[in-house]
Each structure stands twice: as structure tokens, then as C-alpha cells.
Design a protein around this motif. Structure first.
Motif, PDB file in Angstrom:
ATOM      1  N   PHE A 144       0.791  -1.224   0.000  1.00 17.19           N
ATOM      2  CA  PHE A 144       0.000   0.000   0.000  1.00 17.19           C
ATOM      3  C   PHE A 144       0.829   1.282   0.000  1.00 17.19           C
ATOM      4  O   PHE A 144       0.344   2.331  -0.380  1.00 17.19           O
ATOM      5  CB  PHE A 144      -0.931   0.013   1.217  1.00 17.19           C
ATOM      6  N   PHE A 145       2.086   1.210   0.484  1.00 14.61           N
ATOM      7  CA  PHE A 145       2.915   2.401   0.602  1.00 14.61           C
ATOM      8  C   PHE A 145       4.251   2.192  -0.104  1.00 14.61           C
ATOM      9  O   PHE A 145       5.008   1.300   0.262  1.00 14.61           O
ATOM     10  CB  PHE A 145       3.180   2.744   2.076  1.00 14.61           C
ATOM     11  N   SER A 146       4.547   3.041  -1.064  1.00 15.25           N
ATOM     12  CA  SER A 146       5.833   2.968  -1.752  1.00 15.25           C
ATOM     13  C   SER A 146       6.924   3.539  -0.848  1.00 15.25           C
ATOM     14  O   SER A 146       6.635   4.236   0.129  1.00 15.25           O
ATOM     15  CB  SER A 146       5.778   3.772  -3.051  1.00 15.25           C
ATOM     16  N   VAL A 161       6.638   6.616   2.019  1.00 18.35           N
ATOM     17  CA  VAL A 161       7.102   6.512   3.403  1.00 18.35           C
ATOM     18  C   VAL A 161       8.153   7.575   3.680  1.00 18.35           C
ATOM     19  O   VAL A 161       8.148   8.212   4.736  1.00 18.35           O
ATOM     20  CB  VAL A 161       7.647   5.091   3.698  1.00 18.35           C
ATOM     21  N   SER A 162       9.040   7.797   2.733  1.00 22.25           N
ATOM     22  CA  SER A 162      10.069   8.829   2.889  1.00 22.25           C
ATOM     23  C   SER A 162       9.433  10.205   3.042  1.00 22.25           C
ATOM     24  O   SER A 162       9.823  10.989   3.912  1.00 22.25           O
ATOM     25  CB  SER A 162      11.009   8.804   1.682  1.00 22.25           C
ATOM     26  N   ASP A 205      12.956  18.928  19.927  1.00 21.56           N
ATOM     27  CA  ASP A 205      13.712  17.752  20.345  1.00 21.56           C
ATOM     28  C   ASP A 205      12.986  16.438  20.067  1.00 21.56           C
ATOM     29  O   ASP A 205      13.335  15.404  20.605  1.00 21.56           O
ATOM     30  CB  ASP A 205      14.076  17.844  21.826  1.00 21.56           C
ATOM     31  N   ALA A 206      11.977  16.464  19.193  1.00 25.58           N
ATOM     32  CA  ALA A 206      11.227  15.246  18.862  1.00 25.58           C
ATOM     33  C   ALA A 206      12.101  14.289  18.058  1.00 25.58           C
ATOM     34  O   ALA A 206      12.955  14.697  17.299  1.00 25.58           O
ATOM     35  CB  ALA A 206       9.979  15.616  18.065  1.00 25.58           C
ATOM     36  N   THR A 207      11.866  12.980  18.217  1.00 20.23           N
ATOM     37  CA  THR A 207      12.625  11.967  17.478  1.00 20.23           C
ATOM     38  C   THR A 207      11.699  11.247  16.510  1.00 20.23           C
ATOM     39  O   THR A 207      10.482  11.291  16.656  1.00 20.23           O
ATOM     40  CB  THR A 207      13.231  10.939  18.448  1.00 20.23           C
ATOM     41  N   PRO A 208      12.266  10.547  15.501  1.00 19.17           N
ATOM     42  CA  PRO A 208      11.429   9.837  14.529  1.00 19.17           C
ATOM     43  C   PRO A 208      10.506   8.801  15.178  1.00 19.17           C
ATOM     44  O   PRO A 208      10.818   8.230  16.209  1.00 19.17           O
ATOM     45  CB  PRO A 208      12.455   9.170  13.615  1.00 19.17           C
ATOM     46  N   LEU A 209       9.412   8.516  14.523  1.00 25.48           N
ATOM     47  CA  LEU A 209       8.317   7.742  15.106  1.00 25.48           C
ATOM     48  C   LEU A 209       7.962   6.457  14.368  1.00 25.48           C
ATOM     49  O   LEU A 209       7.443   5.527  14.977  1.00 25.48           O
ATOM     50  CB  LEU A 209       7.089   8.670  15.114  1.00 25.48           C
ATOM     51  N   ILE A 210       8.240   6.366  13.088  1.00 29.33           N
ATOM     52  CA  ILE A 210       7.693   5.308  12.237  1.00 29.33           C
ATOM     53  C   ILE A 210       8.031   3.903  12.736  1.00 29.33           C
ATOM     54  O   ILE A 210       7.167   3.029  12.777  1.00 29.33           O
ATOM     55  CB  ILE A 210       8.145   5.500  10.766  1.00 29.33           C
ATOM     56  N   MET A 235       1.229  14.449   6.267  1.00 28.72           N
ATOM     57  CA  MET A 235       1.462  14.003   4.894  1.00 28.72           C
ATOM     58  C   MET A 235       2.073  15.108   4.038  1.00 28.72           C
ATOM     59  O   MET A 235       2.784  14.839   3.089  1.00 28.72           O
ATOM     60  CB  MET A 235       0.153  13.533   4.249  1.00 28.72           C
ATOM     61  N   SER A 236       1.778  16.361   4.353  1.00 28.21           N
ATOM     62  CA  SER A 236       2.325  17.462   3.569  1.00 28.21           C
ATOM     63  C   SER A 236       3.322  18.242   4.415  1.00 28.21           C
ATOM     64  O   SER A 236       3.269  18.212   5.643  1.00 28.21           O
ATOM     65  CB  SER A 236       1.205  18.389   3.091  1.00 28.21           C
ATOM     66  N   HIS A 237       4.228  18.929   3.757  1.00 28.10           N
ATOM     67  CA  HIS A 237       5.226  19.725   4.474  1.00 28.10           C
ATOM     68  C   HIS A 237       4.533  20.939   5.090  1.00 28.10           C
ATOM     69  O   HIS A 237       3.645  21.529   4.476  1.00 28.10           O
ATOM     70  CB  HIS A 237       6.347  20.159   3.521  1.00 28.10           C
ATOM     71  N   PRO A 238       4.924  21.339   6.315  1.00 32.59           N
ATOM     72  CA  PRO A 238       4.273  22.474   6.977  1.00 32.59           C
ATOM     73  C   PRO A 238       4.319  23.761   6.153  1.00 32.59           C
ATOM     74  O   PRO A 238       3.365  24.535   6.175  1.00 32.59           O
ATOM     75  CB  PRO A 238       5.051  22.644   8.286  1.00 32.59           C
TER      76      PRO A 238
END
Length: 125
Positions: free
Chosen positions: A33-35, A39-40, A56-61, A108-111
Motif C-alpha cells: 500500500f505504501f511505496s 514513506v520517505s 527535540d522530537a525523534t522519529p516515530l515510524i 502528509m504534507s510539508h508544513p
């Protein structure tokens, strides 16, 4: 004149079909479902949004993949330490509060594109 109603009789069972001969891992199903580029993009934009909200947030995936495979009753239970059924891994990755901050910012979109889409230029209030 009203047309006659035709009864729906599919030749095979309705719904998603997976071959019972093939082995399906959570990752292989996710990739259906996700290329890699999707995901990138999701990772990049989530990290950009989270950096705006909490520098200071870290990646979540990766943690989300783990949580999709290890089910508990509530999000809080992933960080519960006082139970026979405690799940120690999530606390080694990040605190529950940090998880909440990042998960609230999945994007999903850049801020900057959000601001442009809303009719505002980046850097203007």
C-alpha cells in the motif's frame, strides 16, 4: 418502466484477497500500500511538523510498526511498568509524552506547503 434488479453473485469471495500459498509479513503487506517514496515523504514531513512543535522530537515510524504488531488495550499500556504484562520496548525508544507530541504531528504534507495552501506565505503570520 423500472429496470429489473440483478442480484450480485461474485465468482469469488468479496474483499481483499491474499494467496494462502504465500507468506505475508507485516512489512510485505505494508509495502503493498505504501511505496518507499511515500514513506520517505511521510517521515520527512512528520519530522518537519514535529520540529516546529517540539524541536527535540525523534522519529516515530519504527515505533508505530512495533505497536501495530504488539497489541495492548490502550496507548498508555505501552509505557506501563507496573504490570505483569508490561511492554518494555517503547520506553527504550522514547517517553510516552514525546510519543504523544510526535504522533499529534504526523503529517502528509510539508508544513510550509500547508501555509502556502492556506494562502499564507512562509514566515508571515
Amino acid at each position: 418502466m423500472v429496470p429489473q434488479t440483478v442480484r450480485f453473485r461474485p465468482a469469488r469471495e468479496t474483499g481483499p484477497q491474499l494467496s494462502s500459498v504465500d507468506s505475508h509479513s507485516p512489512m510485505s503487506l505494508f509495502k503493498q500500500f505504501f511505496s518507499e517514496s511515500a514513506v520517505s515523504t511521510l517521515c520527512h514531513n512528520t519530522n518537519a511538523q514535529a520540529a516546529k512543535a517540539s524541536p527535540d522530537a525523534t522519529p516515530l515510524i519504527g515505533l508505530l510498526f512495533y505497536m501495530a504488531m504488539v497489541k495492548v488495550s490502550s496507548i498508555r499500556d505501552y509505557w506501563r511498568q507496573s504490570s505483569v504484562f508490561s511492554v518494555p520496548f517503547p520506553a527504550t525508544v522514547m517517553s510516552r509524552d514525546r510519543y504523544r507530541i510526535i504522533s499529534w504531528n504526523v503529517h502528509m504534507s510539508h508544513p510550509d506547503a500547508d501555509m502556502d495552501n492556506a494562502g499564507m506565505k512562509t514566515g508571515q503570520g
